[in-house]
Design a protein around this motif. Structure first.
Motif, mmCIF file in Angstrom:
data_model
loop_
_atom_site.group_PDB
_atom_site.id
_atom_site.type_symbol
_atom_site.label_atom_id
_atom_site.label_comp_id
_atom_site.label_asym_id
_atom_site.label_seq_id
_atom_site.Cartn_x
_atom_site.Cartn_y
_atom_site.Cartn_z
ATOM 1 N N UNK A 1 27.187 8.734 -56.801
ATOM 2 C CA UNK A 1 27.011 8.618 -55.354
ATOM 3 C C UNK A 1 28.146 7.777 -54.780
ATOM 4 N N UNK A 2 28.584 8.128 -53.586
ATOM 5 C CA UNK A 2 29.530 7.268 -52.885
ATOM 6 C C UNK A 2 28.777 6.068 -52.323
ATOM 7 N N UNK A 3 29.527 5.051 -51.921
ATOM 8 C CA UNK A 3 28.877 3.899 -51.303
ATOM 9 C C UNK A 3 28.149 4.315 -50.024
ATOM 10 N N UNK A 4 28.731 5.243 -49.288
ATOM 11 C CA UNK A 4 28.067 5.750 -48.088
ATOM 12 C C UNK A 4 26.712 6.352 -48.437
ATOM 13 N N UNK A 5 26.676 7.149 -49.490
ATOM 14 C CA UNK A 5 25.416 7.794 -49.890
ATOM 15 C C UNK A 5 24.405 6.780 -50.402
ATOM 16 N N UNK A 6 24.872 5.747 -51.096
ATOM 17 C CA UNK A 6 23.933 4.732 -51.576
ATOM 18 C C UNK A 6 23.300 3.972 -50.417
#
Length: 284
Positions: free
Chosen positions: A198-203
């Motif tokens: 996951x990207x940080x945005x998705x997390x």
């Protein structure tokens, strides 16, 4: 009897619970036994693994032990010598996927986690051994973002597209329990990751879904993020190392290894499950 160091920690506590649930006798090491808060039936002993002589009595009757690098520091080789002499047959240690990286890319060393040295000592101990080379801990997001999330709906940091495969601490503990209890154990140091990158945005969005608030990640320059970390009390060298890991996503070509699934025979716990387990950490 299984001896667990770091028994009250993020991984050690669920490990003790799993071992007790499996019917194992557990002796937990703590510098403060009165505050250990471990399951009934666990024998809690006062000792300091970084001073191995304090464990001499606790090693009596132990057949397997779990070593946490943060608790043992630079004393792993001496501790393992004493364990072997006391009749311990198996050792399982925490480690990290970056143990073979340059030392300046192992910022956890600044917190006393000598993963490289402890893993080497375990492998050279003459005991049955297994080292858990864990990747990005999902629980790290509490320290990274919880303060900002309690204060608002925007998380600011560098590298919005940095990707990790966040790993639930219960899965690390489960692999550790399996290694301590398995009838047959092949020496090894598998890299453990979560089941999905996951990207940080998705997390951040996943945490928002768990707590019922729409959250978003806003990228800021690296120097701005570093100043914020240093201002919060994080040493500059540790901030630099962490930023370097974010920049290269731990330098790992395949972020998802599948080792948790292979070892446990079930899918690893995903980040949504972790976030649901930790909603209280992100709420006021």
């Amino acid at each position: 009897m299984i001896l667990v160091t770091g028994a009250t920690g993020v991984v050690g506590h669920p490990l003790v619970e799993l071992l007790v649930s499996a019917g194992a006798e557990v002796r937990a090491v703590s510098r403060d036994p009165e505050a250990a808060n471990l399951p009934a039936g666990v024998e809690v002993v006062r000792a300091d693994p970084s001073r191995p002589t304090t464990l001499d009595g606790a090693l009596h009757g132990v057949t397997a032990m779990f070593v946490n690098p943060r608790t043992v520091g630079t004393a792993a080789a001496e501790l393992l010598d004493r364990a072997r002499d006391a009749g311990v047959r198996r050792v399982v240690s925490m480690s990290a996927l970056n143990v073979d990286f340059d030392l300046d890319r192992q910022p956890s060393r600044l917190r006393g986690e000598y993963n490289k040295e402890v893993e080497a000592a375990v492998a050279a101990s003459g005991l049955e051994w297994f080292a858990l080379r864990s990747g990005f801990y999902a629980v790290n997001t509490i320290g990274m973002w919880a303060g900002q999330i309690r204060a608002g709906d925007v998380v600011r940091g560098p590298y919005a597209d940095t990707s990790w495969a966040p790993l639930h601490e219960r899965d690390i503990a489960a692999v550790g329990a399996h290694a301590l209890l398995a009838d047959e154990l092949s020496p090894g140091c598998p890299v453990l990751t979560g089941p999905r990158a996951l990207t940080q945005t998705e997390m951040v969005e996943t945490i928002g879904a768990a707590i019922g608030r729409p959250l978003r990640f806003e990228e800021v320059p690296v120097e701005v993020a570093k100043r914020g970390m240093v201002a919060s009390g994080i040493p500059a060298a540790l901030a630099d190392g962490f930023m370097a890991m974010q920049a290269d996503s731990y330098g790992q070509a395949g972020l998802v290894t599948g080792e948790v699934d292979r070892i446990l025979g079930r899918p690893g716990l995903d980040f949504a499950a972790w976030a649901a387990d930790h909603t209280a950490d992100f709420q006021q």
